[in-house]
Design a protein around this motif. Structure first.
Motif, short mmCIF file in Angstrom:
data_model
loop_
_atom_site.label_atom_id
_atom_site.label_comp_id
_atom_site.label_asym_id
_atom_site.label_seq_id
_atom_site.Cartn_x
_atom_site.Cartn_y
_atom_site.Cartn_z
N ILE A 143 0.47 -1.12 -0.16
CA ILE A 143 0.04 0.09 -0.27
C ILE A 143 0.95 1.24 -0.29
CG2 ILE A 143 -1.82 1.09 0.92
CD1 ILE A 143 -2.74 -1.67 2.76
N GLY A 144 0.53 2.47 -0.78
CA GLY A 144 0.99 3.74 -0.98
C GLY A 144 1.07 4.11 1.00
N GLY A 145 0.28 3.64 1.85
CA GLY A 145 0.59 4.75 3.25
C GLY A 145 0.77 3.01 3.99
N ASP A 146 0.63 3.96 5.25
CA ASP A 146 0.57 3.12 6.58
C ASP A 146 -0.86 2.80 6.85
OD1 ASP A 146 2.89 2.40 6.78
OD2 ASP A 146 3.96 3.87 7.56
N LEU A 147 -0.97 1.61 7.45
CA LEU A 147 -2.35 1.05 7.73
C LEU A 147 -2.77 2.50 9.45
CD1 LEU A 147 -3.40 -2.03 7.58
CD2 LEU A 147 -3.69 -0.12 5.84
N ASP A 148 -1.80 1.39 10.60
CA ASP A 148 -2.35 2.26 11.55
C ASP A 148 -1.05 2.47 12.60
OD1 ASP A 148 -2.00 -0.72 11.88
OD2 ASP A 148 -3.69 -1.28 12.97
N ALA A 149 0.42 2.02 11.84
CA ALA A 149 1.60 2.41 12.69
C ALA A 149 2.62 2.45 11.66
CB ALA A 149 1.58 0.73 13.54
N PRO A 150 3.48 2.69 11.68
CA PRO A 150 5.00 3.44 10.53
C PRO A 150 5.32 1.33 10.38
CG PRO A 150 5.59 4.00 12.50
CD PRO A 150 4.20 3.60 12.93
N GLY A 151 5.33 0.79 9.09
CA GLY A 151 5.71 -0.17 8.41
C GLY A 151 4.17 -0.69 8.06
N SER A 152 3.35 -0.46 8.40
CA SER A 152 2.35 -1.17 8.27
C SER A 152 1.70 -0.98 6.86
CB SER A 152 0.66 -0.67 9.26
OG SER A 152 0.72 0.14 9.03
N ASN A 153 2.25 -0.48 6.51
CA ASN A 153 1.79 -0.20 4.66
C ASN A 153 1.82 -1.87 3.92
OD1 ASN A 153 4.70 -0.88 4.67
ND2 ASN A 153 5.26 1.15 2.76
#
Length: 464
Positions: A143-153
């Motif tokens: 994904i081009g962005g994190d979900l809910d934490a850094p590295g969750s992309n």
């Protein structure tokens, strides 16, 4: 079983490894057993998350960072040709791999779902990834962005589905071979790479041609550019077209949409059946992203009732109307919107969720070329807010263009009736916002640059 890693990607070096797209690929490769290294211009939470996986992350760019036995150098279109690590790779004969080619290699052997469009890719991809994970299908995703934490992309899953955001900005999405593809909208953007809307259409047509025979393309039935694409693709052999939206002829038709604060309830009709579900996002634009995710998942064989329920587990992606906090009765939200269509959609969605309070926007334009082409439309979008501050242009990968400054947007916003002022000092923004915000107001930091850093500063100043 973990898929084999192509020899070229066994010891990759990523230039700009902290970026949203690059870090996700690096994470998946590391999880698959590759020895991953890379560099970035600054430290970040994303870099820290990669280090926790055993990835070697260098700060700054220097030839010495490139390991003697690096198998390739992975780059994005944002990397300049004179980057010292890229120059060193060329000197040593180390192959260069585009980020999209690396992602395409990771998708090999999986049933790929690719989400494309000028706007909404990250949100829709995130929704689908979260829902499929909630259903226990263990998808891989990038994904081009994190979900809910850094590295969750990104995630290396054990299931057979791979959900990926497909970026049209540099035509790199032509490298993918999805079983299901989604096109959310088609508009002219990325003016440095596309000279006309016709070129954009041709690019999306080529993307559609990459869908595997017997595959499905899910397309927005409401947006003019997407409808034009559908018309151009009608009758293509081996391609199933599924449309979604509020239009009467949509395959998956939105019959009812109710926003309640920062959440929405959607009712859709498909094949004579109605289905209702809730998502934790406000406004029509984001609710339609959820319907696109539903249609894509169903096209991949996921039961619609299960998927609809699982979409309710989505709580947002970083920088996509991300709730940053509340202080002194003022809520602060962060938005990645940087194109007028996105800006309009987010401001309108926040207006619905403001519960009678004012919407105050801190906007940072992104790219000189985009500002040159779309300053008037950006100003008109900002006029939908109750008041706004406009920062200097975030240059990203571009050099300045004579005569192109954020003043173009400020002037356009004033002409459209906005209460707007320019603010050239980022350090003064928190104080400026605190001077005008009142209990019940909603403040949004908006743009694709580093304006996101101002959210915590604004909250701290409001708190006192």
């Amino acid at each position: 079983m973990t898929p084999a890693i192509p020899p070229t990607l066994e010891k990759p070096h990523f230039i700009g490894i902290g970026g949203a797209g690059m870090s996700g690929i690096a994470k998946i490769l590391s999880r698959r057993g590759a020895r991953v290294a890379g560099s970035d211009s600054r430290d970040s939470e994303t870099a820290a998350a990669l280090r926790a996986l055993g990835v070697e992350v260098h700060l700054g760019h220097a030839a010495v960072h490139l390991a003697p036995d690096a198998s390739c150098v992975v780059v994005s279109s944002a990397i300049r040709p004179d980057n010292p690590e890229l120059t060193e790779a060329a000197r040593r004969g180390i192959p260069t791999v585009h980020r999209a080619a690396a992602l395409a290699a990771l998708m090999e052997g999986r049933r790929a779902i690719a989400v494309a469009g000028t706007h909404g890719k990250t949100t829709t991809t995130s929704m689908l990834a979260v829902a499929l994970t909630e259903l226990g299908l263990a998808p891989s995703y990038a994904i081009g962005g994190d979900l809910d934490a850094p590295g969750s992309n990104a995630e290396h899953g054990t299931g057979d589905l791979f959900v990926a955001e497909a970026d049209e900005s540099d035509r790199s999405f032509h490298r993918y071979r999805p079983e299901v593809a989604t096109v959310l909208n088609v508009e002219l953007d990325h003016h440095a790479n596309y000279a006309s809307l016709e070129e954009v259409y041709e690019s999306f047509e080529r993307f559609a041609d990459r869908i595997v025979p017997g595959g499905t393309l899910v397309v927005n039935a409401d947006q003019a550019g997407a409808r034009e694409l559908t018309a151009r693709l009608a009758g293509r052999a081996g391609l199933t077209l599924v449309t979604y939206g509020e239009s009467a002829d949509a395959t998956v038709r939105v019959k009812r949409l109710v926003s309640e604060g920062l959440e929405s309830e959607v009712t859709v009709a498909r094949e004579g059946r109605e289905l209702a579900f809730r998502v934790a996002v406000p406004g029509r634009h984001y609710a339609h992203n959820a319907v696109a995710a539903l249609a894509a998942g169903v096209a991949a064989g996921v039961p619609e009732s299960d998927l609809a329920k699982a979409l309710g587990s989505y709580t947002g992606a970083r920088r996509r109307l991300q709730r940053m906090g509340e202080a002194a009765g003022v809520r602060v939200v962060d938005s990645y919107a940087h194109h007028p269509t996105e800006m309009t959609a987010d401001i309108e969605a926040l207006r619905e969720g403001a519960a009678g309070g004012r919407v105050l926007v801190v906007f940072q334009p992104h790219l000189f070329s985009r500002t040159r082409e779309l300053a008037t439309e950006m100003g008109q979008a900002l006029a939908l807010a109750d008041a706004c501050l406009v920062l200097d242009i975030y240059p990203a990968r571009e050099d300045p263009i004579p005569g192109v400054t954020s003043a173009l947007i400020v002037d356009a916003a004033r002409a459209a009736g906005a209460e707007v002022r320019a603010e050239h000092d980022k350090g003064a923004v928190a104080e400026a916002v605190a001077g005008i915000a009142k209990p019940g107001d909603l403040v949004v930091t908006m743009g694709a640059g580093d304006v996101t850093d101002l959210g915590p500063e604004i909250l701290a100043r409001l708190a006192g």
